[in-house]
Design an enzyme around this catalytic site. Structure first.
Site, short mmCIF file in Angstrom:
data_model
loop_
_atom_site.label_atom_id
_atom_site.label_comp_id
_atom_site.label_asym_id
_atom_site.label_seq_id
_atom_site.Cartn_x
_atom_site.Cartn_y
_atom_site.Cartn_z
N ARG A 130 -0.87 -56.06 -6.24
CA ARG A 130 -1.22 -55.57 -5.13
C ARG A 130 -0.56 -55.90 -3.82
O ARG A 130 -1.14 -56.82 -3.40
CB ARG A 130 -2.76 -55.23 -5.03
CG ARG A 130 -3.25 -54.32 -4.05
CD ARG A 130 -4.51 -53.68 -4.41
NE ARG A 130 -3.90 -52.22 -5.59
CZ ARG A 130 -5.43 -51.71 -5.52
NH1 ARG A 130 -6.44 -51.47 -4.72
NH2 ARG A 130 -4.73 -50.41 -6.49
N GLN A 186 -1.33 -46.89 -12.03
CA GLN A 186 -2.45 -45.70 -12.00
C GLN A 186 -2.46 -43.85 -12.54
O GLN A 186 -3.16 -43.20 -13.17
CB GLN A 186 -2.99 -45.74 -10.70
CG GLN A 186 -3.43 -44.08 -9.77
CD GLN A 186 -5.52 -44.57 -10.54
OE1 GLN A 186 -5.86 -45.14 -9.82
NE2 GLN A 186 -5.76 -43.64 -10.93
N ASP A 231 -6.68 -38.07 -3.33
CA ASP A 231 -6.41 -39.15 -2.56
C ASP A 231 -7.20 -38.91 -1.15
O ASP A 231 -7.45 -37.71 0.10
CB ASP A 231 -5.08 -40.09 -2.89
CG ASP A 231 -5.26 -41.01 -2.73
OD1 ASP A 231 -6.23 -41.84 -2.64
OD2 ASP A 231 -3.72 -41.43 -2.14
N CYS A 251 -7.96 -41.01 -8.15
CA CYS A 251 -7.63 -42.11 -8.36
C CYS A 251 -8.91 -42.93 -7.89
O CYS A 251 -9.17 -44.75 -8.52
CB CYS A 251 -6.51 -42.01 -7.62
SG CYS A 251 -6.55 -42.40 -6.07
N ARG A 284 -8.02 -46.99 -16.72
CA ARG A 284 -7.27 -48.01 -15.93
C ARG A 284 -7.24 -49.09 -16.43
O ARG A 284 -6.18 -49.98 -16.93
CB ARG A 284 -8.13 -47.75 -14.18
CG ARG A 284 -7.94 -47.25 -13.47
CD ARG A 284 -6.96 -46.61 -13.10
NE ARG A 284 -5.80 -47.32 -12.39
CZ ARG A 284 -5.51 -47.94 -11.93
NH1 ARG A 284 -6.62 -47.97 -10.99
NH2 ARG A 284 -4.50 -49.31 -11.35
N1 CP Z 1 -7.26 -46.15 -8.26
C1 CP Z 1 -6.69 -47.52 -7.38
O1 CP Z 1 -6.23 -48.11 -7.41
O2 CP Z 1 -8.51 -47.87 -6.99
P1 CP Z 1 -8.98 -49.59 -6.43
O3 CP Z 1 -8.27 -49.73 -5.18
O4 CP Z 1 -10.46 -49.52 -7.10
O5 CP Z 1 -7.96 -50.72 -7.50
N1 NVA Z 2 -3.54 -44.70 -1.51
C1 NVA Z 2 -4.77 -44.82 -1.63
C2 NVA Z 2 -4.84 -45.74 -3.34
C3 NVA Z 2 -6.01 -45.96 -3.37
C4 NVA Z 2 -6.15 -46.25 -5.01
C5 NVA Z 2 -3.96 -46.15 -0.78
O1 NVA Z 2 -3.04 -46.99 -0.41
O2 NVA Z 2 -5.00 -46.76 0.29
#
Ligand code: CP
Ligand code: NVA
Length: 314
Positions: free
Chosen positions: A100, A130, A224, A265, A293
């Site tokens: 990530r 997701q 979101d 999400c 998830r």
């Molecule tokens: N939905 C999601 O990706 O949540 P986190 O940021 O908690 O991993």
């Molecule tokens: N759009 C949000 C999604 C979090 C799961 C972000 O990138 O922070």
């Protein structure tokens, strides 16, 4: 397909395979508990995570493997070691890498330079894992036949809106992204990709600036956060003003079908992108969605490590 770097790389058959395996992992989490026996999976995150991190670590353990969590500034990457060298090193120790971070190009480069599967666990422009959880949840509610149904995302034209349009197109669905125009609209290049996929799969991709028209007769309203990880604080007040008409309220839910569901999400900000009565109400499926998830990441890992996914020919 070696990696899961972008939502658009999945074929319809890949999604079907992952969803059916994930449904089995939902019933029996330990049904393949030696698939990763004596193997490790590296999980590298330069942004915070509650769900994706815990789901990934749990998924690895359920497959019999050991997760190794690496926080953003733990690696020598921050001190000038290259992405390509890092990818080669991790490939020598782990059987997969879940990552990530901010730039999609960094994830792409990790994939290109690793000999192990690399899985995108969110970038600034995409969030494939997701969407697999989301579509398993959609399946559980509506079954396979989605003819005549409309699937609507409301809010910021961010990574989630992109993944929503692309995955909807892969599934042959009628998907809508209702966002403000201009600065907070989805990336036109992504919209073009989604439209091309939809044209091949019998789906329909629509953009809207009108939240009521979009919500009318929708089967799903999805939203979101308004401020994503890495967004500039200096944009907050302008963004809040532009996005507030797209907040999911009881009034907006009233326009949807009788059997509609609310999805998010998470993390959620009650009173911003969604009212508390909607997310905590009877149509909300957010807890099941979050549960999936783990089941879907487990299925992705299982199939990628076995080399089962064909990938898209696009
Ligand atoms: N939905 C999601 O990706 O949540 P986190 O940021 O908690 O991993
Ligand atoms: N759009 C949000 C999604 C979090 C799961 C972000 O990138 O922070």
């Amino acid at each position: 397909m070696k990696d899961l770097l972008r939502t658009e790389h999945l074929s319809r058959a890949d999604v079907e395979l992952i969803l059916s395996t994930a449904a089995e992992f939902a019933e029996k989490p330990l049904r393949s508990n030696s698939a990763l026996a004596n193997k490790t999976v590296a999980i590298y995150m330069t942004k915070p995570s509650t769900r994706t991190r815990l789901a990934s670590e749990t998924a690895v353990v359920h497959l019999g493997g050991t997760p190794i969590f690496i926080r953003g500034d733990d690696l020598q990457l921050g001190r000038g070691e290259t992405i390509s060298d890092t990818a080669k090193i991790i490939s020598g120790y782990a059987s997969a890498l879940i990552v990530r971070t901010f730039a999609q190009s960094d994830v792409d480069e990790l994939g290109a330079n690793s000999s192990i599967p690399v899985i995108n666990a969110l970038t600034d422009v995409d969030h494939p894992t997701q969407l697999l959880a989301d579509w398993l949840t959609i399946r559980e509610n509506f079954g396979k036949d989605i003819t005549g149904r409309k699937f609507v995302y409301l809010g910021d034209g961010n990574n989630m809106s992109h993944a929503w349009l692309i995955m909807g197109a892969i599934m042959g669905a009628h998907v809508v992204a209702a966002t403000p125009g201009g600065k907070w609209a989805p990336d036109p290049i992504v919209v073009e990709v989604a439209k091309n996929i939809a044209a091949q799969n019998g789906g329909k991709v629509e953009l809207s600036n009108d939240p009521e028209a979009a919500a009318q007769d929708a089967s799903v309203l999805y939203t979101d956060v308004w401020m994503s990880m890495g967004d500039s604080e200096s944009d907050r007040s302008e963004k809040t003003r532009s996005l507030s008409p797209f907040a999911v309220s009881e009034q907006l839910m009233k326009l949807t079908t009788k059997d509609s569901i609310f999805m998010h999400c998470l993390p959620a900000h009650r009173g911003e992108e969604v009212s508390a009565s909607v997310i905590d109400g009877p149509r909300s499926v957010v807890w099941r969605e979050a549960y999936h998830r783990r089941t879907t990441i487990q299925a992705i890992l299982y199939h990628l490590v076995r080399g089962d996914l064909e990938g898209s020919t696009r």
